[in-house]
Design a protein around this motif. Structure first.
Motif, PDB file in Angstrom:
ATOM      1  N   ALA A   5      19.986 -50.737 -35.789  1.00  0.00           N
ATOM      2  CA  ALA A   5      18.825 -51.494 -35.320  1.00  0.00           C
ATOM      3  C   ALA A   5      19.252 -52.753 -34.581  1.00  0.00           C
ATOM      4  O   ALA A   5      18.701 -53.092 -33.519  1.00  0.00           O
ATOM      5  N   LYS A   6      20.249 -53.445 -35.111  1.00  0.00           N
ATOM      6  CA  LYS A   6      20.725 -54.659 -34.452  1.00  0.00           C
ATOM      7  C   LYS A   6      21.386 -54.338 -33.118  1.00  0.00           C
ATOM      8  O   LYS A   6      21.247 -55.083 -32.143  1.00  0.00           O
ATOM      9  N   THR A   7      22.119 -53.224 -33.074  1.00  0.00           N
ATOM     10  CA  THR A   7      22.765 -52.801 -31.823  1.00  0.00           C
ATOM     11  C   THR A   7      21.739 -52.528 -30.731  1.00  0.00           C
ATOM     12  O   THR A   7      21.964 -52.792 -29.547  1.00  0.00           O
ATOM     13  N   MET A   8      20.558 -52.016 -31.170  1.00  0.00           N
ATOM     14  CA  MET A   8      19.496 -51.705 -30.211  1.00  0.00           C
ATOM     15  C   MET A   8      18.628 -52.918 -29.896  1.00  0.00           C
ATOM     16  O   MET A   8      17.606 -52.804 -29.218  1.00  0.00           O
ATOM     17  N   GLY A   9      19.023 -54.089 -30.435  1.00  0.00           N
ATOM     18  CA  GLY A   9      18.339 -55.324 -30.081  1.00  0.00           C
ATOM     19  C   GLY A   9      17.243 -55.762 -31.031  1.00  0.00           C
ATOM     20  O   GLY A   9      16.503 -56.707 -30.728  1.00  0.00           O
ATOM     21  N   ALA A  10      17.142 -55.128 -32.189  1.00  0.00           N
ATOM     22  CA  ALA A  10      16.089 -55.502 -33.148  1.00  0.00           C
ATOM     23  C   ALA A  10      16.405 -56.857 -33.771  1.00  0.00           C
ATOM     24  O   ALA A  10      17.551 -57.151 -34.103  1.00  0.00           O
TER      25      ALA A  10
ATOM     26  N   ASP B  96      15.374 -59.899 -36.829  1.00  0.00           N
ATOM     27  CA  ASP B  96      15.135 -59.853 -38.273  1.00  0.00           C
ATOM     28  C   ASP B  96      13.700 -59.423 -38.602  1.00  0.00           C
ATOM     29  O   ASP B  96      13.470 -58.633 -39.514  1.00  0.00           O
ATOM     30  N   ARG B  97      12.751 -59.953 -37.836  1.00  0.00           N
ATOM     31  CA  ARG B  97      11.356 -59.617 -38.109  1.00  0.00           C
ATOM     32  C   ARG B  97      11.104 -58.123 -37.936  1.00  0.00           C
ATOM     33  O   ARG B  97      10.438 -57.485 -38.766  1.00  0.00           O
ATOM     34  N   GLY B  98      11.631 -57.545 -36.859  1.00  0.00           N
ATOM     35  CA  GLY B  98      11.445 -56.123 -36.627  1.00  0.00           C
ATOM     36  C   GLY B  98      12.155 -55.282 -37.666  1.00  0.00           C
ATOM     37  O   GLY B  98      11.629 -54.246 -38.111  1.00  0.00           O
ATOM     38  N   ILE B  99      13.343 -55.711 -38.086  1.00  0.00           N
ATOM     39  CA  ILE B  99      14.073 -54.973 -39.118  1.00  0.00           C
ATOM     40  C   ILE B  99      13.310 -54.992 -40.437  1.00  0.00           C
ATOM     41  O   ILE B  99      13.218 -53.981 -41.135  1.00  0.00           O
ATOM     42  N   LEU B 100      12.748 -56.149 -40.767  1.00  0.00           N
ATOM     43  CA  LEU B 100      11.995 -56.262 -42.020  1.00  0.00           C
ATOM     44  C   LEU B 100      10.763 -55.357 -42.013  1.00  0.00           C
ATOM     45  O   LEU B 100      10.483 -54.653 -42.990  1.00  0.00           O
ATOM     46  N   THR B 101      10.016 -55.378 -40.901  1.00  0.00           N
ATOM     47  CA  THR B 101       8.743 -54.648 -40.866  1.00  0.00           C
ATOM     48  C   THR B 101       8.918 -53.157 -40.609  1.00  0.00           C
ATOM     49  O   THR B 101       8.128 -52.343 -41.094  1.00  0.00           O
ATOM     50  N   LYS B 102       9.958 -52.771 -39.871  1.00  0.00           N
ATOM     51  CA  LYS B 102      10.118 -51.371 -39.470  1.00  0.00           C
ATOM     52  C   LYS B 102      11.107 -50.594 -40.347  1.00  0.00           C
ATOM     53  O   LYS B 102      11.040 -49.363 -40.418  1.00  0.00           O
TER      54      LYS B 102
END
Length: 266
Positions: A171-176, A178-184
């Protein structure tokens, strides 16, 4: 693919298994009632009081309490207090649990205080609850909230913390962020543990409800236990205990349904 005969045989087998399973549930209830009645016959509850503690006496008292409205009058306030405290616990515990589970430094920072606090009996907080909130609903709600919050936090932390690092790195590699990682990712992955925490929170809250309602509230099942004792209505006392157990069983069944319905399968 199986033949129609095999499918039919399989369906019959499942039907027989279902009926057999239900029969064992019924048998367990019958054996429980027989053990209860036998204890009454053997005067286990005392020479003068065993008859009042029998299942038949409790059933008759239950019918009487249903007619005069005592069941509804005391069960509804108890349910209201538990649901309010659970709602407040969910609002606080789930965000805290997700953040603590995701940010490792925050988990390390809170680990010792959380473990320390959860090991303190909520009943030990009774004097403090009375000092802060006085006698009444607020004290009871505070104690029940204190009971419910730790299973919710710790189970949510566990669910959020066991997400595969591979998912997070992708997810981080694809540009996500912290907020997006938490919610998705984190929150959906933690749902099974959140629901398990909710089930535990409901169970312990309902158990603590009875002593908590002895803090001077004018109604509720815990209050009514003391009232029946003071009036020497031990048949009503046993009927109230039966109601507490029945409502607790129904609440737990509702939580098991939520887990089976909304928790994803691995």
């Amino acid at each position: 693919m199986g033949s129609p005969e095999q499918k039919k045989t399989s369906g019959v087998g499942k039907g027989v298994s279902f009926v057999s399973e239900r029969l064992f549930y019924v048998l367990g209830i019958v054996l429980f009632l027989l053990a209860w009645q036998t204890a009454s016959w053997m005067k286990v509850f005392g020479e003068n009081f065993s008859d009042a503690f029998s299942p038949l006496a409790a059933l008759l008292a239950l019918i009487e309490m249903g007619k005069n409205g005592d069941i509804v009058h005391h069960a509804l306030p108890s349910l209201r207090r538990v649901l309010i405290s659970l709602s407040l616990a969910v609002v606080v515990a789930l965000p805290v649990g997700v953040l603590v589970g995701y940010f490792k430094r925050l988990e390390q920072l809170t680990y010792v205080p959380f473990q320390f606090m959860r090991m303190i009996s909520p009943l030990a907080w009774m004097p403090i609850a009375i000092i802060i909130f006085g006698v009444g609903d607020l004290s009871v709600t505070f104690l029940l909230w204190l009971v419910a919050i730790w299973p919710l936090i710790l189970n949510t932390v566990h669910g959020a913390g066991r997400v595969s690092p591979l998912w997070l790195n992708m997810a981080k590699t694809m540009g996500a962020k912290d907020r997006g990682i938490l919610t998705k990712i984190i929150i959906p992955a933690a749902i099974p543990d959140m629901l398990t925490g909710l089930r535990l929170a409901v169970g312990v809250s309902w158990i603590i409800l009875v002593p908590a309602e002895m803090l001077g509230v004018p109604d509720g099942l815990g209050y009514f236990i003391l009232d029946t004792r003071d009036r020497f209505r031990y048949d009503e006392l046993m009927a109230t205990i039966f109601i507490i157990g029945l409502i607790g069983y129904l609440l737990d069944s509702a939580n098991r349904w939520l887990i089976s319905r909304f928790a994803w399968k691995i």
